[in-house]
Each structure stands twice: as C-alpha cells, then as structure tokens.
Design a protein around this motif. Sequence first.
Motif, PDB file in Angstrom:
ATOM      1  N   ALA A 194       0.820  -1.204   0.000  1.00 37.44           N
ATOM      2  CA  ALA A 194       0.000   0.000   0.000  1.00 37.44           C
ATOM      3  C   ALA A 194       0.858   1.260   0.000  1.00 37.44           C
ATOM      4  O   ALA A 194       1.990   1.267   0.488  1.00 37.44           O
ATOM      5  N   THR A 195       0.317   2.331  -0.542  1.00 37.13           N
ATOM      6  CA  THR A 195       0.906   3.658  -0.423  1.00 37.13           C
ATOM      7  C   THR A 195       0.068   4.441   0.579  1.00 37.13           C
ATOM      8  O   THR A 195      -1.134   4.637   0.373  1.00 37.13           O
ATOM      9  N   VAL A 221     -10.763   3.088  11.096  1.00 33.50           N
ATOM     10  CA  VAL A 221     -11.042   3.834   9.876  1.00 33.50           C
ATOM     11  C   VAL A 221      -9.975   3.580   8.814  1.00 33.50           C
ATOM     12  O   VAL A 221     -10.285   3.332   7.643  1.00 33.50           O
ATOM     13  N   VAL A 222      -8.698   3.623   9.202  1.00 32.83           N
ATOM     14  CA  VAL A 222      -7.618   3.421   8.233  1.00 32.83           C
ATOM     15  C   VAL A 222      -7.597   1.982   7.729  1.00 32.83           C
ATOM     16  O   VAL A 222      -7.425   1.725   6.530  1.00 32.83           O
ATOM     17  N   LEU A 223      -7.766   1.018   8.632  1.00 31.93           N
ATOM     18  CA  LEU A 223      -7.799  -0.384   8.211  1.00 31.93           C
ATOM     19  C   LEU A 223      -8.969  -0.653   7.284  1.00 31.93           C
ATOM     20  O   LEU A 223      -8.858  -1.423   6.320  1.00 31.93           O
ATOM     21  N   ASN A 224     -10.104  -0.029   7.553  1.00 32.06           N
ATOM     22  CA  ASN A 224     -11.264  -0.190   6.689  1.00 32.06           C
ATOM     23  C   ASN A 224     -10.945   0.277   5.272  1.00 32.06           C
ATOM     24  O   ASN A 224     -11.299  -0.375   4.283  1.00 32.06           O
ATOM     25  N   ALA A 225     -10.229   1.400   5.172  1.00 28.42           N
ATOM     26  CA  ALA A 225      -9.870   1.945   3.862  1.00 28.42           C
ATOM     27  C   ALA A 225      -8.915   1.022   3.118  1.00 28.42           C
ATOM     28  O   ALA A 225      -9.012   0.860   1.890  1.00 28.42           O
ATOM     29  N   LEU A 226      -7.982   0.396   3.826  1.00 33.71           N
ATOM     30  CA  LEU A 226      -6.988  -0.457   3.192  1.00 33.71           C
ATOM     31  C   LEU A 226      -7.502  -1.852   2.873  1.00 33.71           C
ATOM     32  O   LEU A 226      -7.294  -2.380   1.773  1.00 33.71           O
ATOM     33  N   GLU A 227      -8.173  -2.456   3.829  1.00 35.10           N
ATOM     34  CA  GLU A 227      -8.526  -3.869   3.697  1.00 35.10           C
ATOM     35  C   GLU A 227      -9.701  -4.113   2.766  1.00 35.10           C
ATOM     36  O   GLU A 227      -9.908  -5.242   2.314  1.00 35.10           O
ATOM     37  N   HIS A 228     -10.452  -3.081   2.453  1.00 31.97           N
ATOM     38  CA  HIS A 228     -11.586  -3.255   1.539  1.00 31.97           C
ATOM     39  C   HIS A 228     -11.351  -2.482   0.252  1.00 31.97           C
ATOM     40  O   HIS A 228     -12.279  -1.990  -0.377  1.00 31.97           O
ATOM     41  N   ASN A 229     -10.088  -2.412  -0.127  1.00 32.46           N
ATOM     42  CA  ASN A 229      -9.700  -1.799  -1.381  1.00 32.46           C
ATOM     43  C   ASN A 229      -9.526  -2.907  -2.413  1.00 32.46           C
ATOM     44  O   ASN A 229      -8.890  -3.922  -2.139  1.00 32.46           O
ATOM     45  N   ASP A 230     -10.086  -2.712  -3.596  1.00 32.06           N
ATOM     46  CA  ASP A 230     -10.065  -3.764  -4.614  1.00 32.06           C
ATOM     47  C   ASP A 230      -8.918  -3.607  -5.607  1.00 32.06           C
ATOM     48  O   ASP A 230      -8.884  -4.283  -6.638  1.00 32.06           O
ATOM     49  N   THR A 231      -7.955  -2.725  -5.307  1.00 35.61           N
ATOM     50  CA  THR A 231      -6.810  -2.559  -6.200  1.00 35.61           C
ATOM     51  C   THR A 231      -5.625  -3.385  -5.702  1.00 35.61           C
ATOM     52  O   THR A 231      -5.568  -3.762  -4.534  1.00 35.61           O
ATOM     53  N   ASP A 232      -4.661  -3.632  -6.599  1.00 33.38           N
ATOM     54  CA  ASP A 232      -3.475  -4.403  -6.209  1.00 33.38           C
ATOM     55  C   ASP A 232      -2.571  -3.619  -5.267  1.00 33.38           C
ATOM     56  O   ASP A 232      -1.880  -4.203  -4.425  1.00 33.38           O
ATOM     57  N   ARG A 233      -2.567  -2.316  -5.418  1.00 37.99           N
ATOM     58  CA  ARG A 233      -1.723  -1.458  -4.585  1.00 37.99           C
ATOM     59  C   ARG A 233      -2.580  -0.329  -4.013  1.00 37.99           C
ATOM     60  O   ARG A 233      -2.644   0.764  -4.589  1.00 37.99           O
TER      61      ARG A 233
END
Length: 219
Positions: free
Chosen positions: A79-80, A104-116
């Motif tokens: 992640a960036t 909040v931050v984990l929610n944004a990262l862990e439910h992201n459908d992109t590779d990065r």
Amino acid sequence: MVIDANLEFLSEHVTDAGRSHLETVSTWVSDMTSLIETVSSLTDAITSPGHSERARQTVDLSTVLEARVHKIAESHGRATVETDIPDGLRVTGDELVGQVVDNVVLNALEHNDTDRPWVRVTARATADAVVVRVADDGPGIPEKFRGEVFSPGITADESGTIGFGLYFVKVMMEEYGGHVRFETNDPRGTVAVLTFERPVGGDADGPEHGERRDVRKGE
C-alpha cells in the motif's frame, strides 16, 4: 495466546507448500483478536456504570495519528499511505482514540479492490474542531449504504465495509462530542471524515498551519 504460540512453533516446521495455509490461519487469528479487543473496548465504553459521564481528556491527536498510521502502513507493504498532519493538534477524547483511527484506516486499506491500495490521511484544525480525512481509491460505498455502514450488523458482503468496526467508530466519536461521515472521493473511492471537538481553554490552542508529511510507497 495459545494459538499464536503454536503457530510460531509450526512456522519452523511447515513446508513451502503448507506455508500459505499457516499464514491464512495466522491472519484469521489476528482478525479475531482485533475483533475481540474492539468488542471489549466498546462494551466497556458504553455499558460501564456512569458511561454517560465517561471522563474525557485532552489527546495529542497529531502524535496518535502519526503512530497509528505508520504502524498500519508497515503491515501493508503493497500500500501507499500518505499523511499530512500538523504538529500539536489536540482534541477531546480518551485512550480509545487510537483504536478509532485504526478502524477507519484499516477499513480503507482492507476493503480496497486494487493491487496497490492508496490512502491519504490529513488533519486540519478549525476554530472549534479538528477534522481528520481518510481518503482512499477503493470501490467506494454506494450511497444507499452510507447511513447503514455504522450499524453493528452490516458485513462486507452487503456493503463492502467493516460493520462492527465502523459502529465502534460512530459510538466513540459521539462519546467525544464529535461525529463521523463518509464522502465520495474524486475520481474514485471514499473519504471518511472524523470531526473531533477541540478542548476548551488553553489546551485548545494549536497550530492551524504548518505540517509534517510521511509518505510510504508500496513496494
């Protein structure tokens, strides 16, 4: 603790073919532990005697944000994660502010459908509040779900977000006299907006300009 100890022991004996299965178990244990801690914290916060008069204190939000976001970024190597957080931002809260940030931050990262995945955390002070914005480039939250994601029963299958974690965020922000909402990120993704109260009195004075930046690029 027993499971973690045995996983550590097994890591020295598992074959390459079985390592992915071991990592899967480890991930699930970590998620379960996190959920248990969240449930425990929320229960203590809203069911303890006199919880409506829960003691609030002044929290150095700048320090909490930098520490929590950095720790999460280190565990998400692909992640960036960018931050734009002035020093000296103080808010009304308690010892659970860090867990609010985590969710909040984990929610944004862990439910992201992109590779990065990409996440940017910013904070700004106004006359009577500090506003934290957590922007991501994920799939976004359909408008019809934006009010429901803060309910305890909503799951990823229904809305693409973590249900209980966001419920915890909503309850704690209300305990602090603040609030949380979601906005659409342009051109893609979601922005979680956390509005904290600033302390009354001398501690309320903090910088509204000047910033420190910490950027971690995905590998």
